[in-house]
Design a protein around this motif. Structure first.
Motif, PDB file in Angstrom:
ATOM      1  N   LYS A  69       3.694   1.737  -4.757  1.00 11.69           N
ATOM      2  CA  LYS A  69       4.626   1.285  -5.801  1.00 11.69           C
ATOM      3  C   LYS A  69       3.975   1.277  -7.182  1.00 11.69           C
ATOM      4  O   LYS A  69       4.513   1.827  -8.139  1.00 11.69           O
ATOM      5  CB  LYS A  69       5.111  -0.149  -5.517  1.00 11.69           C
ATOM      6  N   SER A  70       2.810   0.612  -7.252  1.00 12.71           N
ATOM      7  CA  SER A  70       2.156   0.476  -8.559  1.00 12.71           C
ATOM      8  C   SER A  70       1.745   1.851  -9.086  1.00 12.71           C
ATOM      9  O   SER A  70       1.896   2.137 -10.279  1.00 12.71           O
ATOM     10  CB  SER A  70       0.945  -0.459  -8.450  1.00 12.71           C
TER      11      SER A  70
ATOM     12  N   LYS B  88      -6.899  -0.001  -3.198  1.00 15.72           N
ATOM     13  CA  LYS B  88      -7.005   0.515  -1.835  1.00 15.72           C
ATOM     14  C   LYS B  88      -6.726  -0.595  -0.829  1.00 15.72           C
ATOM     15  O   LYS B  88      -6.391  -0.349   0.302  1.00 15.72           O
ATOM     16  CB  LYS B  88      -8.417   1.078  -1.592  1.00 15.72           C
ATOM     17  N   THR B  89      -6.901  -1.846  -1.269  1.00 18.76           N
ATOM     18  CA  THR B  89      -6.654  -2.980  -0.385  1.00 18.76           C
ATOM     19  C   THR B  89      -5.180  -3.336  -0.408  1.00 18.76           C
ATOM     20  O   THR B  89      -4.653  -3.650  -1.476  1.00 18.76           O
ATOM     21  CB  THR B  89      -7.452  -4.214  -0.880  1.00 18.76           C
TER      22      THR B  89
ATOM     23  N   SER C 264       4.785  12.471  -5.638  1.00 12.78           N
ATOM     24  CA  SER C 264       3.330  12.288  -5.517  1.00 12.78           C
ATOM     25  C   SER C 264       2.788  11.787  -6.846  1.00 12.78           C
ATOM     26  O   SER C 264       2.894  12.474  -7.866  1.00 12.78           O
ATOM     27  CB  SER C 264       2.638  13.597  -5.135  1.00 12.78           C
TER      28      SER C 264
ATOM     29  N   GLY D  52      -1.738  -5.327  -0.339  1.00 14.15           N
ATOM     30  CA  GLY D  52      -1.427  -6.679  -0.787  1.00 14.15           C
ATOM     31  C   GLY D  52      -1.915  -6.966  -2.192  1.00 14.15           C
ATOM     32  O   GLY D  52      -2.049  -8.120  -2.596  1.00 14.15           O
ATOM     33  N   ARG D  53      -2.201  -5.928  -2.967  1.00 13.72           N
ATOM     34  CA  ARG D  53      -2.732  -6.104  -4.319  1.00 13.72           C
ATOM     35  C   ARG D  53      -1.733  -6.806  -5.231  1.00 13.72           C
ATOM     36  O   ARG D  53      -2.099  -7.693  -5.997  1.00 13.72           O
ATOM     37  CB  ARG D  53      -3.109  -4.737  -4.917  1.00 13.72           C
ATOM     38  N   THR D  54      -0.486  -6.364  -5.197  1.00 10.18           N
ATOM     39  CA  THR D  54       0.509  -6.936  -6.102  1.00 10.18           C
ATOM     40  C   THR D  54       1.112  -8.182  -5.453  1.00 10.18           C
ATOM     41  O   THR D  54       1.850  -8.097  -4.491  1.00 10.18           O
ATOM     42  CB  THR D  54       1.604  -5.896  -6.431  1.00 10.18           C
TER      43      THR D  54
ATOM     44  N   GLY E 229       4.343  -6.156  -2.326  1.00  9.43           N
ATOM     45  CA  GLY E 229       4.572  -5.370  -1.113  1.00  9.43           C
ATOM     46  C   GLY E 229       4.880  -6.253   0.088  1.00  9.43           C
ATOM     47  O   GLY E 229       4.412  -7.383   0.158  1.00  9.43           O
TER      48      GLY E 229
ATOM     49  N   ASN F 121       0.798  -1.227   0.000  1.00  8.99           N
ATOM     50  CA  ASN F 121       0.000   0.000   0.000  1.00  8.99           C
ATOM     51  C   ASN F 121       0.839   1.289   0.000  1.00  8.99           C
ATOM     52  O   ASN F 121       0.294   2.383   0.084  1.00  8.99           O
ATOM     53  CB  ASN F 121      -0.952   0.019   1.213  1.00  8.99           C
ATOM     54  N   ALA F 122       2.162   1.165  -0.081  1.00  4.46           N
ATOM     55  CA  ALA F 122       3.015   2.367  -0.052  1.00  4.46           C
ATOM     56  C   ALA F 122       2.789   3.240  -1.287  1.00  4.46           C
ATOM     57  O   ALA F 122       2.918   4.462  -1.223  1.00  4.46           O
ATOM     58  CB  ALA F 122       4.483   1.964   0.038  1.00  4.46           C
TER      59      ALA F 122
ATOM     60  N   ASP G  81       1.704  14.610  -1.343  1.00  2.00           N
ATOM     61  CA  ASP G  81       0.514  15.490  -1.353  1.00  2.00           C
ATOM     62  C   ASP G  81      -0.262  15.424  -0.040  1.00  2.00           C
ATOM     63  O   ASP G  81      -1.093  16.284   0.236  1.00  2.00           O
ATOM     64  CB  ASP G  81      -0.395  15.094  -2.528  1.00  2.00           C
TER      65      ASP G  81
ATOM     66  N   LYS H 101      -1.437  -2.585 -11.509  1.00  5.82           N
ATOM     67  CA  LYS H 101      -2.736  -2.535 -10.829  1.00  5.82           C
ATOM     68  C   LYS H 101      -2.622  -1.857  -9.463  1.00  5.82           C
ATOM     69  O   LYS H 101      -1.798  -2.227  -8.641  1.00  5.82           O
ATOM     70  CB  LYS H 101      -3.292  -3.952 -10.669  1.00  5.82           C
TER      71      LYS H 101
HETATM   72  N1  LIG Z   1      -2.751  10.699  -1.963  1.00  9.20           N
HETATM   73  C1  LIG Z   1      -2.016   9.798  -2.623  1.00  9.20           C
HETATM   74  N2  LIG Z   1      -2.431   8.504  -2.676  1.00  9.20           N
HETATM   75  C2  LIG Z   1      -1.645   7.617  -3.335  1.00  9.20           C
HETATM   76  C3  LIG Z   1      -0.428   7.998  -3.979  1.00  9.20           C
HETATM   77  N3  LIG Z   1       0.124   6.887  -4.525  1.00  9.20           N
HETATM   78  C4  LIG Z   1      -0.719   5.867  -4.251  1.00  9.20           C
HETATM   79  N4  LIG Z   1      -1.786   6.283  -3.542  1.00  9.20           N
HETATM   80  C5  LIG Z   1      -2.923   5.446  -3.073  1.00  9.20           C
HETATM   81  O1  LIG Z   1      -2.425   4.465  -2.180  1.00  9.20           O
HETATM   82  C6  LIG Z   1      -3.118   3.212  -2.351  1.00  9.20           C
HETATM   83  C7  LIG Z   1      -2.118   2.107  -2.665  1.00  9.20           C
HETATM   84  O2  LIG Z   1      -1.492   2.367  -3.924  1.00  9.20           O
HETATM   85  P1  LIG Z   1      -0.786   1.210  -4.780  1.00  9.20           P
HETATM   86  O3  LIG Z   1      -0.051   1.908  -5.874  1.00  9.20           O
HETATM   87  O4  LIG Z   1      -1.747   0.148  -5.147  1.00  9.20           O
HETATM   88  O5  LIG Z   1       0.256   0.655  -3.698  1.00  9.20           O
HETATM   89  P2  LIG Z   1       1.242  -0.601  -3.808  1.00  9.20           P
HETATM   90  O6  LIG Z   1       2.474  -0.218  -3.054  1.00  9.20           O
HETATM   91  O7  LIG Z   1       1.427  -1.007  -5.213  1.00  9.20           O
HETATM   92  O8  LIG Z   1       0.436  -1.687  -2.970  1.00  9.20           O
HETATM   93  P3  LIG Z   1       0.577  -3.322  -3.023  1.00  9.20           P
HETATM   94  O9  LIG Z   1       0.529  -3.744  -4.458  1.00  9.20           O
HETATM   95  O10 LIG Z   1      -0.594  -3.746  -2.210  1.00  9.20           O
HETATM   96  O11 LIG Z   1       1.857  -3.663  -2.362  1.00  9.20           O
HETATM   97  C8  LIG Z   1      -4.138   3.464  -3.461  1.00  9.20           C
HETATM   98  O12 LIG Z   1      -5.373   3.770  -2.861  1.00  9.20           O
HETATM   99  C9  LIG Z   1      -3.567   4.657  -4.207  1.00  9.20           C
HETATM  100  O13 LIG Z   1      -4.545   5.416  -4.866  1.00  9.20           O
HETATM  101  C10 LIG Z   1      -0.029   9.382  -3.908  1.00  9.20           C
HETATM  102  O14 LIG Z   1       0.998   9.818  -4.415  1.00  9.20           O
HETATM  103  N5  LIG Z   1      -0.876  10.227  -3.212  1.00  9.20           N
END
Ligand SMILES: Nc1nc2c(ncn2[C@@H]2O[C@H](COP(=O)(O)OP(=O)(O)OP(=O)(O)O)[C@@H](O)[C@H]2O)c(=O)[nH]1
Ligand SMILES: [Mg+2]
Length: 200
Positions: free
Chosen positions: A38-39, A56-57, A178, A59-61, A80, A35-36, A147, A53
């Protein structure tokens, strides 16, 4: 901007280290806590909305996903870590897989560790930093979701992370980012251009 990033397309997913594509060309990987962002960062960098992909949940990737700019340049979206609700057996599988990937992958030239700017440098982030340092690949820290903070607070976090890294003797570059506001993209493109040898 280097137009090649926009050409990124999905090519392969691996669930195990033995499912990785053959080592060819150069690879830049994105790691970070679940959820950091990355995607989302990969999508912003490639100017695409749905390449990697986003969810909001946490552990997506759940796979190691490969995106190609061309035959010899790949961006890798890693699963993640640190998501509490994942069963221990799955967690252990990924910790082991990430360590082996970082240690052994000959094509891996740089690791980007994506951290929520509000919660940087958690325990597993340090673990990834150590593995990257011992593999002698380039290391870049992306403090994303900037942001969510006022500019002053974001800069304070940047300095705090910089200080912690230099105290730990870690050689890494870092920046705020951001995906939502599309800030910091030029900075990381500049680094990726070097790692991908577009600038030679
Ligand atoms: N406000 C804000 N939200 C963000 C930003 N980047 C990602 N998000 C939100 O954070 C959540 C997780 O984003 P992902 O890109 O799916 O995160 P991830 O690290 O790929 O997550 P996993 O695949 O679960 O490990 C989503 O709800 C995104 O919309 C950003 O720069 N600003
Ligand atoms: Mg993801």
């Amino acid at each position: 901007m280097n137009p090649t990033y926009q050409k990124a397309h999905y090519v392969h997913s691996a669930h195990n280290i033995d499912q990785l594509p053959p080592e060819r060309g150069l690879e830049i990987a994105f790691a970070g806590r679940s959820n950091a962002g990355k995607s989302s960062a990969i999508n912003a960098i490639t100017h695409q909305n749905r390449l990697a992909k986003v969810s909001k949940t946490p552990g997506r990737t759940q796979m190691i996903n490969f995106f190609a700019l061309d035959e010899d340049r790949h961006i890798v979206d890693l699963p993640g870590y640190g998501f509490a609700k994942v069963p221990l057996s799955v967690k252990n599988h990924w910790v082991e897989t990430l360590e082996r990937y970082l240690a052994a992958r000959q094509t891996l030239v740089a690791l980007v560790i994506v951290m929520d700017i509000r919660h940087p440098l958690r325990e597993q982030d340090w673990q990834m930093i150590q593995w990257a340092q011992s593999s002698r690949i380039e290391l870049h820290l992306l403090l994303t979701k900037a942001d969510k903070l006022k500019r002053g607070a974001a800069n304070q976090q940047l300095f705090a992370v910089q200080k912690a890294l230099s105290e730990a003797g870690v050689e890494a570059s870092l920046q705020t980012f951001s995906a939502t506001k599309r800030e910091g993209i030029d900075d990381i493109h500049g680094l990726m251009d070097e790692w991908f040898k577009y600038t030679d």
